[in-house]
Design a protein around this motif. Structure first.
Motif, PDB file in Angstrom:
ATOM      1  N   MET A   1       0.849  -1.197   0.000  1.00 26.67           N
ATOM      2  CA  MET A   1       0.000   0.000   0.000  1.00 26.67           C
ATOM      3  C   MET A   1       0.882   1.245   0.000  1.00 26.67           C
ATOM      4  O   MET A   1       1.883   1.306   0.679  1.00 26.67           O
ATOM      5  CB  MET A   1      -0.875  -0.018   1.266  1.00 26.67           C
ATOM      6  CG  MET A   1      -1.978   1.002   1.268  1.00 26.67           C
ATOM      7  SD  MET A   1      -1.670   2.415   2.354  1.00 26.67           S
ATOM      8  CE  MET A   1      -2.105   1.791   3.939  1.00 26.67           C
ATOM      9  N   TRP A   2       0.470   2.224  -0.817  1.00 25.12           N
ATOM     10  CA  TRP A   2       1.175   3.513  -0.866  1.00 25.12           C
ATOM     11  C   TRP A   2       0.157   4.617  -0.622  1.00 25.12           C
ATOM     12  O   TRP A   2      -1.006   4.491  -1.011  1.00 25.12           O
ATOM     13  CB  TRP A   2       1.840   3.717  -2.236  1.00 25.12           C
ATOM     14  CG  TRP A   2       2.901   2.706  -2.512  1.00 25.12           C
ATOM     15  CD1 TRP A   2       4.217   2.781  -2.166  1.00 25.12           C
ATOM     16  CD2 TRP A   2       2.734   1.443  -3.184  1.00 25.12           C
ATOM     17  NE1 TRP A   2       4.886   1.641  -2.578  1.00 25.12           N
ATOM     18  CE2 TRP A   2       4.010   0.809  -3.208  1.00 25.12           C
ATOM     19  CE3 TRP A   2       1.664   0.777  -3.774  1.00 25.12           C
ATOM     20  CZ2 TRP A   2       4.232  -0.430  -3.780  1.00 25.12           C
ATOM     21  CZ3 TRP A   2       1.866  -0.466  -4.341  1.00 25.12           C
ATOM     22  CH2 TRP A   2       3.143  -1.060  -4.343  1.00 25.12           C
ATOM     23  N   SER A   3       0.587   5.676   0.035  1.00 26.13           N
ATOM     24  CA  SER A   3      -0.333   6.769   0.344  1.00 26.13           C
ATOM     25  C   SER A   3       0.231   8.096  -0.164  1.00 26.13           C
ATOM     26  O   SER A   3       1.445   8.311  -0.141  1.00 26.13           O
ATOM     27  CB  SER A   3      -0.558   6.865   1.855  1.00 26.13           C
ATOM     28  OG  SER A   3      -1.167   5.676   2.313  1.00 26.13           O
ATOM     29  N   TYR A   4      -0.660   8.943  -0.627  1.00 25.44           N
ATOM     30  CA  TYR A   4      -0.282  10.231  -1.202  1.00 25.44           C
ATOM     31  C   TYR A   4      -1.135  11.314  -0.570  1.00 25.44           C
ATOM     32  O   TYR A   4      -2.361  11.188  -0.500  1.00 25.44           O
ATOM     33  CB  TYR A   4      -0.504  10.216  -2.726  1.00 25.44           C
ATOM     34  CG  TYR A   4       0.114   9.008  -3.383  1.00 25.44           C
ATOM     35  CD1 TYR A   4       1.455   9.009  -3.781  1.00 25.44           C
ATOM     36  CD2 TYR A   4      -0.629   7.834  -3.572  1.00 25.44           C
ATOM     37  CE1 TYR A   4       2.029   7.885  -4.365  1.00 25.44           C
ATOM     38  CE2 TYR A   4      -0.063   6.709  -4.154  1.00 25.44           C
ATOM     39  CZ  TYR A   4       1.263   6.741  -4.544  1.00 25.44           C
ATOM     40  OH  TYR A   4       1.831   5.623  -5.107  1.00 25.44           O
ATOM     41  N   GLN A   5      -0.478  12.378  -0.112  1.00 26.03           N
ATOM     42  CA  GLN A   5      -1.197  13.469   0.542  1.00 26.03           C
ATOM     43  C   GLN A   5      -1.660  14.506  -0.468  1.00 26.03           C
ATOM     44  O   GLN A   5      -0.878  14.964  -1.304  1.00 26.03           O
ATOM     45  CB  GLN A   5      -0.278  14.145   1.581  1.00 26.03           C
ATOM     46  CG  GLN A   5       0.127  13.248   2.733  1.00 26.03           C
ATOM     47  CD  GLN A   5      -1.063  12.703   3.502  1.00 26.03           C
ATOM     48  OE1 GLN A   5      -2.046  13.414   3.719  1.00 26.03           O
ATOM     49  NE2 GLN A   5      -0.991  11.443   3.895  1.00 26.03           N
ATOM     50  N   ILE A  43      -9.696  -6.778  -0.276  1.00 27.98           N
ATOM     51  CA  ILE A  43      -8.627  -5.787  -0.099  1.00 27.98           C
ATOM     52  C   ILE A  43      -9.189  -4.509   0.519  1.00 27.98           C
ATOM     53  O   ILE A  43      -8.585  -3.911   1.421  1.00 27.98           O
ATOM     54  CB  ILE A  43      -7.958  -5.480  -1.463  1.00 27.98           C
ATOM     55  CG1 ILE A  43      -7.174  -6.712  -1.943  1.00 27.98           C
ATOM     56  CG2 ILE A  43      -7.070  -4.245  -1.389  1.00 27.98           C
ATOM     57  CD1 ILE A  43      -6.607  -6.574  -3.333  1.00 27.98           C
ATOM     58  N   VAL A  44     -10.369  -4.108   0.056  1.00 25.60           N
ATOM     59  CA  VAL A  44     -10.992  -2.875   0.550  1.00 25.60           C
ATOM     60  C   VAL A  44     -11.438  -3.060   1.998  1.00 25.60           C
ATOM     61  O   VAL A  44     -11.236  -2.171   2.840  1.00 25.60           O
ATOM     62  CB  VAL A  44     -12.174  -2.467  -0.350  1.00 25.60           C
ATOM     63  CG1 VAL A  44     -12.809  -1.166   0.138  1.00 25.60           C
ATOM     64  CG2 VAL A  44     -11.714  -2.327  -1.800  1.00 25.60           C
ATOM     65  N   ASN A  45     -12.035  -4.218   2.303  1.00 28.20           N
ATOM     66  CA  ASN A  45     -12.454  -4.496   3.681  1.00 28.20           C
ATOM     67  C   ASN A  45     -11.277  -4.417   4.641  1.00 28.20           C
ATOM     68  O   ASN A  45     -11.353  -3.798   5.708  1.00 28.20           O
ATOM     69  CB  ASN A  45     -13.100  -5.885   3.769  1.00 28.20           C
ATOM     70  CG  ASN A  45     -14.523  -5.882   3.240  1.00 28.20           C
ATOM     71  OD1 ASN A  45     -15.213  -4.857   3.304  1.00 28.20           O
ATOM     72  ND2 ASN A  45     -14.962  -7.015   2.717  1.00 28.20           N
ATOM     73  N   GLN A  46     -10.186  -5.064   4.262  1.00 28.73           N
ATOM     74  CA  GLN A  46      -8.985  -5.060   5.103  1.00 28.73           C
ATOM     75  C   GLN A  46      -8.473  -3.641   5.319  1.00 28.73           C
ATOM     76  O   GLN A  46      -8.109  -3.249   6.426  1.00 28.73           O
ATOM     77  CB  GLN A  46      -7.911  -5.932   4.439  1.00 28.73           C
ATOM     78  CG  GLN A  46      -6.680  -6.145   5.297  1.00 28.73           C
ATOM     79  CD  GLN A  46      -7.013  -6.929   6.568  1.00 28.73           C
ATOM     80  OE1 GLN A  46      -7.534  -8.036   6.507  1.00 28.73           O
ATOM     81  NE2 GLN A  46      -6.727  -6.326   7.718  1.00 28.73           N
ATOM     82  N   ALA A  47      -8.475  -2.859   4.243  1.00 30.81           N
ATOM     83  CA  ALA A  47      -7.971  -1.483   4.334  1.00 30.81           C
ATOM     84  C   ALA A  47      -8.842  -0.640   5.267  1.00 30.81           C
ATOM     85  O   ALA A  47      -8.327   0.149   6.062  1.00 30.81           O
ATOM     86  CB  ALA A  47      -7.927  -0.856   2.937  1.00 30.81           C
ATOM     87  N   GLY A  52      -9.647   1.796  10.475  1.00 31.57           N
ATOM     88  CA  GLY A  52     -10.635   1.934  11.545  1.00 31.57           C
ATOM     89  C   GLY A  52     -11.812   2.801  11.156  1.00 31.57           C
ATOM     90  O   GLY A  52     -12.400   3.490  11.994  1.00 31.57           O
ATOM     91  N   LYS A  53     -12.167   2.786   9.871  1.00 35.66           N
ATOM     92  CA  LYS A  53     -13.255   3.645   9.381  1.00 35.66           C
ATOM     93  C   LYS A  53     -14.164   2.847   8.449  1.00 35.66           C
ATOM     94  O   LYS A  53     -13.683   2.004   7.692  1.00 35.66           O
ATOM     95  CB  LYS A  53     -12.681   4.817   8.577  1.00 35.66           C
ATOM     96  CG  LYS A  53     -11.931   5.839   9.385  1.00 35.66           C
ATOM     97  CD  LYS A  53     -11.518   6.986   8.479  1.00 35.66           C
ATOM     98  CE  LYS A  53     -10.745   8.044   9.254  1.00 35.66           C
ATOM     99  NZ  LYS A  53     -10.401   9.182   8.388  1.00 35.66           N
ATOM    100  N   LEU A  74     -19.198  -5.124  -0.871  1.00 32.04           N
ATOM    101  CA  LEU A  74     -18.947  -3.892  -0.109  1.00 32.04           C
ATOM    102  C   LEU A  74     -20.250  -3.188   0.250  1.00 32.04           C
ATOM    103  O   LEU A  74     -20.423  -2.680   1.360  1.00 32.04           O
ATOM    104  CB  LEU A  74     -18.027  -2.954  -0.901  1.00 32.04           C
ATOM    105  CG  LEU A  74     -16.599  -3.479  -1.092  1.00 32.04           C
ATOM    106  CD1 LEU A  74     -15.817  -2.600  -2.060  1.00 32.04           C
ATOM    107  CD2 LEU A  74     -15.867  -3.582   0.248  1.00 32.04           C
ATOM    108  N   LYS A  75     -21.179  -3.187  -0.700  1.00 28.97           N
ATOM    109  CA  LYS A  75     -22.498  -2.590  -0.429  1.00 28.97           C
ATOM    110  C   LYS A  75     -23.180  -3.338   0.730  1.00 28.97           C
ATOM    111  O   LYS A  75     -23.742  -2.720   1.635  1.00 28.97           O
ATOM    112  CB  LYS A  75     -23.354  -2.671  -1.699  1.00 28.97           C
ATOM    113  CG  LYS A  75     -24.780  -2.186  -1.553  1.00 28.97           C
ATOM    114  CD  LYS A  75     -24.844  -0.685  -1.628  1.00 28.97           C
ATOM    115  CE  LYS A  75     -26.244  -0.189  -1.263  1.00 28.97           C
ATOM    116  NZ  LYS A  75     -26.272   1.254  -1.092  1.00 28.97           N
TER     117      LYS A  75
END
Ligand code: ZN
Ligand code: FE
Length: 262
Positions: A1-5, A43-47, A52-53, A74-75
């Motif tokens: 996973m990579w994050s960008y501000q 993958i989305v569930n884990q993320a 925590g959201k 997801l729905k």
């Protein structure tokens, strides 16, 4: 996973399937946590658990399964709002909110615009949030989507809309196709110095298992063969070499057809 501000949100990038990217957009000033094109619900569930959201929105760019397969699960789990193109509502699973270039989705704390970028499919849309572009399979790193449903004219219109975005716009596309795309680019745009340095940079990145995405609009305009018809010198040189009409659409169409046979 990579994050960008970004100023109002953070983008989290996850590889999925063979070469897809899933993006989570985490708003800084609201509870919005939106996923773009959930190829894989797990993958989305884990993320979401890690953050925590709860997931609040799904933003789909087009109907293909590798962009919508996670919608159902997801729905069901998060009861999130599914956003997709009004023009393709019948093919977007579990769609709740239909959007277009005239009707934008309302996500608290985010300013989202929608562009119709049909060509790869009909009713393909892109989401622009400040200086971030989520363009699905319309524009790729050094490439563009195959024309499964639309015409070359349509795709060329769509790509010009993306090219008109600010140079600094970050391009969050849905696949890691950049290196193979760059091999084709080098073949049709041999003396392009910016292309050479991109090939060097992106090859290094992939050797380190880093993404080449996001790229940005300035880099795509300089090195993406499907935007290069906007450059008059390139356009005339290519048209002359291929004995085709010297206009951007003819050159784009020829490039797209050559890539399909590449
Ligand atoms: Zn697709
Ligand atoms: Fe795709």
């Amino acid at each position: 996973m990579w994050s960008y501000q970004h100023q109002h949100f953070t983008v989290h990038q996850f590889p999925a399937l063979n070469d897809n990217y899933i993006y989570l957009i985490e708003a800084k000033n609201s509870d919005v946590l939106a996923v773009v094109d959930p190829a894989d619900a797990s993958i989305v569930n884990q993320a979401c658990e890690n953050l925590g959201k709860p997931l609040t929105h799904i933003l789909n760019t087009h109907h293909h399964w590798d962009h919508t397969d996670g919608n159902k699960a997801l729905k069901q789990r998060w009861n999130c709002m599914v956003v997709g193109a009004a023009d393709d509502a019948a093919r977007i699973p579990y769609i709740d909110t239909q959007v277009s270039e005239k009707v934008f989705p309302k996500l608290d704390g985010l300013d989202i615009q929608v562009l119709d970028v049909s060509g790869h499919t009909l009713g393909h849309i892109a989401y622009v949030i400040d200086d971030a572009l989520f363009c699905g399979d319309a524009l790729f790193g050094a490439g563009c989507g195959r024309l499964f449903e639309g015409s070359p004219e349509q795709m060329w219109q769509s790509l010009q809309k993306l090219a008109a975005l600010a140079d600094t716009t970050q391009v969050y596309c849905a696949h890691e196709y950049t290196l193979p795309n760059l091999r084709f680019a080098r073949n049709v745009d041999a003396d392009n110095k910016e292309l050479e340095s991109r090939i060097h940079r992106d090859t290094q990145a992939r050797m380190k298992k880093q993404p080449t995405i996001p790229s940005n609009i300035a880099l795509e305009k300089a090195t993406n063969p499907f935007l290069r018809p906007l450059d008059d010198v390139f356009m005339h040189r290519y048209a002359k070499a291929q004995h085709i009409d010297a206009n951007a659409l003819a050159v784009f169409t020829h490039l797209r057809q050559s890539k399909d046979r590449w």
